[in-house]
Design a protein around this motif. Structure first.
Motif, PDB file in Angstrom:
ATOM      1  N   THR A 134       0.842  -1.195   0.000  1.00 28.65           N
ATOM      2  CA  THR A 134       0.000   0.000   0.000  1.00 28.65           C
ATOM      3  C   THR A 134       0.876   1.243   0.000  1.00 28.65           C
ATOM      4  OG1 THR A 134      -0.133   0.031   2.415  1.00 28.65           O
ATOM      5  CG2 THR A 134      -1.892  -1.131   1.225  1.00 28.65           C
ATOM      6  N   ARG A 173      -5.433   6.314  -0.652  1.00 23.95           N
ATOM      7  CA  ARG A 173      -4.589   5.160  -0.307  1.00 23.95           C
ATOM      8  C   ARG A 173      -4.705   4.161  -1.442  1.00 23.95           C
ATOM      9  NH1 ARG A 173      -4.784   1.009   4.565  1.00 23.95           N
ATOM     10  NH2 ARG A 173      -2.553   0.689   4.839  1.00 23.95           N
ATOM     11  N   THR A 174      -3.564   3.701  -1.927  1.00 25.93           N
ATOM     12  CA  THR A 174      -3.559   2.820  -3.086  1.00 25.93           C
ATOM     13  C   THR A 174      -2.929   1.474  -2.738  1.00 25.93           C
ATOM     14  OG1 THR A 174      -1.420   3.615  -3.862  1.00 25.93           O
ATOM     15  CG2 THR A 174      -3.350   4.775  -4.661  1.00 25.93           C
ATOM     16  N   LEU A 175      -3.262   0.494  -3.539  1.00 33.37           N
ATOM     17  CA  LEU A 175      -2.709  -0.846  -3.435  1.00 33.37           C
ATOM     18  C   LEU A 175      -2.025  -1.160  -4.751  1.00 33.37           C
ATOM     19  CD1 LEU A 175      -2.486  -3.721  -2.153  1.00 33.37           C
ATOM     20  CD2 LEU A 175      -4.732  -4.191  -3.157  1.00 33.37           C
ATOM     21  N   LYS A 235     -10.694  -3.639   4.160  1.00 33.98           N
ATOM     22  CA  LYS A 235      -9.624  -2.812   4.718  1.00 33.98           C
ATOM     23  C   LYS A 235      -8.325  -3.611   4.753  1.00 33.98           C
ATOM     24  CE  LYS A 235     -12.402   0.335   7.399  1.00 33.98           C
ATOM     25  NZ  LYS A 235     -12.515   1.104   8.623  1.00 33.98           N
ATOM     26  N   ASP A 279       3.829   4.323   2.466  1.00 28.90           N
ATOM     27  CA  ASP A 279       2.651   4.358   3.335  1.00 28.90           C
ATOM     28  C   ASP A 279       3.138   4.222   4.778  1.00 28.90           C
ATOM     29  OD1 ASP A 279       0.258   4.182   4.685  1.00 28.90           O
ATOM     30  OD2 ASP A 279      -0.500   2.444   3.581  1.00 28.90           O
ATOM     31  N   ILE A 303      -8.991   1.095   0.763  1.00 22.77           N
ATOM     32  CA  ILE A 303      -8.193   1.235  -0.455  1.00 22.77           C
ATOM     33  C   ILE A 303      -9.050   1.988  -1.462  1.00 22.77           C
ATOM     34  CG2 ILE A 303      -7.079   0.000  -2.362  1.00 22.77           C
ATOM     35  CD1 ILE A 303      -5.582  -0.202   0.335  1.00 22.77           C
ATOM     36  N   LEU A 320      -6.649   0.742  -6.864  1.00 21.41           N
ATOM     37  CA  LEU A 320      -5.786  -0.401  -7.093  1.00 21.41           C
ATOM     38  C   LEU A 320      -4.992  -0.096  -8.357  1.00 21.41           C
ATOM     39  CD1 LEU A 320      -6.504  -4.147  -6.869  1.00 21.41           C
ATOM     40  CD2 LEU A 320      -5.447  -3.224  -8.914  1.00 21.41           C
TER      41      LEU A 320
END
Length: 195
Positions: A5, A21-23, A101, A123, A132, A135
């Motif tokens: 993340t 917030r990215t994955l 989450k 992160d 998230i 993506l």
């Protein structure tokens, strides 16, 4: 398990900056954004037929899927009112929700993880469960991962260097057991004709 993340900034067409917030997921053939973030960004949408396939499951046609174009940038210096570093334009399919989450439960940094000491983390809150918003799939993964990996003792996560800082990933042992969490693998087929 810890997934890759990072905290980023999404830049809107009128140059407004929104934290997200990215994955990072190299197993996904495309990028995704949540409906909530897409609405906040007020981005124009393009309708496309999208088929999504997961592990061991049949392909599903997403009948009302739309695709947006957005720009992602490093979160560094955002609190000071300025952006620095590279920016990437991506195309992302809009979904109501990307995943649960992450991580599934809180993870504290162990003192034995000396390999993470002094790293500029992409992160800083990687161990705190959170939503998230985006993506980033294989369409961006190869452009942001740099040379550099740090491994620690067994049961500790690995750090991988990216253009946005170091991401942390791997299974984590707590009190004599290992936490495992299923990893979503997504294959996406898109038809770029208007529907």
């Amino acid at each position: 398990a810890l997934m890759m993340t990072r905290q980023m900034v999404v830049v809107t067409s009128n140059s407004r900056e929104i934290k997200a917030r990215t994955l990072l997921d190299c197993a996904s053939s495309t990028s995704f954004v949540t409906e909530h973030l897409a609405r906040r960004l007020q981005l124009p949408r393009q309708c496309q037929r999208v088929q999504v396939a997961g592990i061991g499951g049949p392909e599903h046609q997403l009948s009302s899927c739309s695709v947006v174009r957005l720009t992602v940038a490093n979160r560094k210096s955002v609190d000071l009112g300025r952006l620095s570093g590279p920016r990437w334009k991506i195309e992302a399919a809009v979904l109501p929700k990307i995943t649960t989450k992450l991580p599934a439960s809180p993870v504290s940094i162990d003192r034995s993880w000396k390999h993470l000491s002094g790293l500029r983390l992409a992160d800083p809150e990687f161990g705190v469960p959170g939503n998230i918003d985006i993506l980033l799939g294989a369409d961006l993964f190869g452009r942001v991962v740099c040379q550099g990996r740090r491994k620690g003792p067994p049961g500790s996560p690995m750090a991988i260097k990216t253009c946005f800082g170091w991401v942390v990933s791997g299974t984590v042992r707590h009190k004599g057991h290992t936490q495992y969490r299923p990893v979503p693998v997504i294959k996406v087929f898109r038809d770029f004709t208007n529907t």
